[in-house]
Design a protein around this motif. Structure first.
Motif, PDB file in Angstrom:
ATOM      1  N   VAL A  56       0.577  -0.779   0.181  1.00 28.63           N
ATOM      2  CA  VAL A  56       0.037   0.191   0.147  1.00 28.63           C
ATOM      3  C   VAL A  56       0.093   1.256  -0.026  1.00 28.63           C
ATOM      4  CG1 VAL A  56      -2.283   1.032   1.213  1.00 28.63           C
ATOM      5  CG2 VAL A  56      -1.697  -1.128   1.697  1.00 28.63           C
ATOM      6  N   ASP A  57       2.277   1.013   0.216  1.00 32.14           N
ATOM      7  CA  ASP A  57       2.866   2.288   0.665  1.00 32.14           C
ATOM      8  C   ASP A  57       3.978   3.324  -0.855  1.00 32.14           C
ATOM      9  OD1 ASP A  57       2.625   2.114   3.081  1.00 32.14           O
ATOM     10  OD2 ASP A  57       4.553   1.177   3.448  1.00 32.14           O
ATOM     11  N   ILE A  58       3.765   1.973  -1.470  1.00 37.23           N
ATOM     12  CA  ILE A  58       4.146   2.433  -3.261  1.00 37.23           C
ATOM     13  C   ILE A  58       2.732   3.075  -3.883  1.00 37.23           C
ATOM     14  CG2 ILE A  58       6.207   1.134  -3.176  1.00 37.23           C
ATOM     15  CD1 ILE A  58       3.913  -0.922  -5.338  1.00 37.23           C
ATOM     16  N   LEU A  59       1.720   3.173  -3.559  1.00 38.66           N
ATOM     17  CA  LEU A  59       0.591   3.999  -4.106  1.00 38.66           C
ATOM     18  C   LEU A  59       0.727   5.101  -4.169  1.00 38.66           C
ATOM     19  CD1 LEU A  59      -2.742   1.615  -3.161  1.00 38.66           C
ATOM     20  CD2 LEU A  59      -1.579   2.002  -5.295  1.00 38.66           C
ATOM     21  N   LYS A  60       0.514   5.806  -5.234  1.00 39.07           N
ATOM     22  CA  LYS A  60       0.756   7.147  -5.459  1.00 39.07           C
ATOM     23  C   LYS A  60      -0.441   7.604  -5.528  1.00 39.07           C
ATOM     24  CE  LYS A  60       1.758  11.169  -9.139  1.00 39.07           C
ATOM     25  NZ  LYS A  60       3.004  11.026 -10.167  1.00 39.07           N
ATOM     26  N   SER A  61      -1.809   6.834  -6.368  1.00 41.66           N
ATOM     27  CA  SER A  61      -2.500   7.800  -6.227  1.00 41.66           C
ATOM     28  C   SER A  61      -4.096   6.251  -6.271  1.00 41.66           C
ATOM     29  CB  SER A  61      -3.022   8.378  -7.239  1.00 41.66           C
ATOM     30  OG  SER A  61      -3.191   8.704  -8.611  1.00 41.66           O
ATOM     31  N   LEU A  62      -5.383   6.589  -5.877  1.00 42.50           N
ATOM     32  CA  LEU A  62      -6.294   5.466  -6.374  1.00 42.50           C
ATOM     33  C   LEU A  62      -7.581   6.704  -5.814  1.00 42.50           C
ATOM     34  CD1 LEU A  62      -7.143   2.358  -6.174  1.00 42.50           C
ATOM     35  CD2 LEU A  62      -7.391   3.537  -3.375  1.00 42.50           C
ATOM     36  N   ARG A  63      -8.273   6.646  -7.478  1.00 41.87           N
ATOM     37  CA  ARG A  63      -9.917   6.930  -7.486  1.00 41.87           C
ATOM     38  C   ARG A  63     -10.019   6.352  -8.000  1.00 41.87           C
ATOM     39  NH1 ARG A  63      -5.026   9.189 -10.749  1.00 41.87           N
ATOM     40  NH2 ARG A  63      -5.909   9.288 -12.353  1.00 41.87           N
ATOM     41  N   PHE A  64     -11.536   6.710  -7.474  1.00 41.32           N
ATOM     42  CA  PHE A  64     -13.072   6.606  -8.168  1.00 41.32           C
ATOM     43  C   PHE A  64     -13.156   6.978  -9.098  1.00 41.32           C
ATOM     44  CE2 PHE A  64     -17.068   5.433  -8.477  1.00 41.32           C
ATOM     45  CZ  PHE A  64     -17.166   4.186  -8.943  1.00 41.32           C
ATOM     46  N   LYS A  65     -13.690   7.016 -10.162  1.00 46.04           N
ATOM     47  CA  LYS A  65     -14.183   7.684 -11.223  1.00 46.04           C
ATOM     48  C   LYS A  65     -14.995   7.155 -12.634  1.00 46.04           C
ATOM     49  CE  LYS A  65     -13.255   9.776 -16.102  1.00 46.04           C
ATOM     50  NZ  LYS A  65     -12.143  10.284 -17.046  1.00 46.04           N
ATOM     51  N   LYS A  66     -16.143   8.078 -12.037  1.00 46.53           N
ATOM     52  CA  LYS A  66     -17.765   7.370 -12.639  1.00 46.53           C
ATOM     53  C   LYS A  66     -17.979   8.371 -14.170  1.00 46.53           C
ATOM     54  CE  LYS A  66     -20.974   8.536 -10.135  1.00 46.53           C
ATOM     55  NZ  LYS A  66     -21.982   8.281  -9.239  1.00 46.53           N
ATOM     56  N   THR A  67     -18.089   7.760 -14.733  1.00 44.60           N
ATOM     57  CA  THR A  67     -18.673   8.838 -16.754  1.00 44.60           C
ATOM     58  C   THR A  67     -20.657   7.923 -16.426  1.00 44.60           C
ATOM     59  OG1 THR A  67     -18.572   6.415 -17.651  1.00 44.60           O
ATOM     60  CG2 THR A  67     -16.539   8.333 -17.300  1.00 44.60           C
ATOM     61  N   LYS A 121       0.401   9.132   5.065  1.00 44.71           N
ATOM     62  CA  LYS A 121       1.478   9.954   5.982  1.00 44.71           C
ATOM     63  C   LYS A 121       1.715  11.511   6.713  1.00 44.71           C
ATOM     64  CE  LYS A 121       0.710   9.961   0.487  1.00 44.71           C
ATOM     65  NZ  LYS A 121      -0.123  10.478  -0.900  1.00 44.71           N
ATOM     66  N   LYS A 122       0.716  11.277   7.746  1.00 45.19           N
ATOM     67  CA  LYS A 122       0.631  12.390   8.636  1.00 45.19           C
ATOM     68  C   LYS A 122       1.225  11.730   9.702  1.00 45.19           C
ATOM     69  CE  LYS A 122      -3.836  14.429   7.692  1.00 45.19           C
ATOM     70  NZ  LYS A 122      -5.063  14.275   7.832  1.00 45.19           N
ATOM     71  N   GLN A 123       1.425  10.480   9.797  1.00 46.35           N
ATOM     72  CA  GLN A 123       1.869   9.977  11.456  1.00 46.35           C
ATOM     73  C   GLN A 123       3.784   9.738  11.434  1.00 46.35           C
ATOM     74  OE1 GLN A 123       0.718   5.919  12.168  1.00 46.35           O
ATOM     75  NE2 GLN A 123      -1.145   6.563  12.713  1.00 46.35           N
ATOM     76  N   SER A 124       4.401   9.779   9.267  1.00 47.81           N
ATOM     77  CA  SER A 124       5.288   9.694   8.905  1.00 47.81           C
ATOM     78  C   SER A 124       5.279  11.214   9.442  1.00 47.81           C
ATOM     79  CB  SER A 124       5.900   8.841   7.915  1.00 47.81           C
ATOM     80  OG  SER A 124       4.616   9.770   6.971  1.00 47.81           O
ATOM     81  N   THR A 125       5.310  11.831   9.205  1.00 50.00           N
ATOM     82  CA  THR A 125       5.653  13.528   9.400  1.00 50.00           C
ATOM     83  C   THR A 125       5.904  13.843  10.610  1.00 50.00           C
ATOM     84  OG1 THR A 125       3.658  14.234   9.094  1.00 50.00           O
ATOM     85  CG2 THR A 125       4.969  14.111   7.002  1.00 50.00           C
ATOM     86  N   ILE A 126       5.221  13.334  11.511  1.00 52.30           N
ATOM     87  CA  ILE A 126       5.157  13.835  12.797  1.00 52.30           C
ATOM     88  C   ILE A 126       6.768  13.037  13.725  1.00 52.30           C
ATOM     89  CG2 ILE A 126       4.351  13.668  15.718  1.00 52.30           C
ATOM     90  CD1 ILE A 126       1.723  13.382  14.184  1.00 52.30           C
TER      91      ILE A 126
END
Length: 126
Positions: A56-67, A121-126
């Motif tokens: 999961v750490d290597i994900l840049k983005s995960l998006r749901f797109k509906k047309t 991400k928030k936890q890793s920046t703390i």
């Protein structure tokens, strides 16, 4: 948490014009697990069950797109190499078609993963 998906891949082999991939995407621990089979034009399975997992750490983005007529789950990784083993992936991205009946589950799936990634991400920046 799991989700059914499908998509078609053009020109993998010279013998077959396209192949259809049908599978299930699930989260197991810290990994996204892709389980899928390849099907030919007449919907006959041409492969055994394939499994591929990414962290999961290597994900840049995960998006749901509906047309209007389709829904997609778009997965993008930080480097192109991570999705190369999956048929139909291109430039570190893959588009998974979601059936109409699974749209709500796909939206929830995407939201939960993105919330978990934001918290991480928030936890890793703390």
């Amino acid at each position: 948490m799991s989700l059914a998906y499908w998509y078609e891949v053009q020109n993998i082999d010279v013998d077959v014009n396209y192949k259809s991939i049908r599978g299930v995407l699930s989260v197991e621990g810290e990994q996204l697990l892709f389980e899928y089979k390849l099907y030919n034009k007449s919907r006959t399975a041409i492969s055994a069950l394939n499994k591929y997992a990414i962290e999961v750490d290597i994900l840049k983005s995960l998006r749901f797109k509906k047309t209007l007529f389709n829904a997609y789950l778009i997965i993008e990784t930080v480097q192109t190499v991570f999705l190369e083993p999956l048929p139909g992936s291109s430039k570190g991205m893959i588009n998974l078609h979601i059936d109409r009946s699974d749209r709500r589950a796909a939206e929830d799936f995407c939201t939960k993963i993105n919330i978990a990634l934001d918290q991480r991400k928030k936890q890793s920046t703390i």
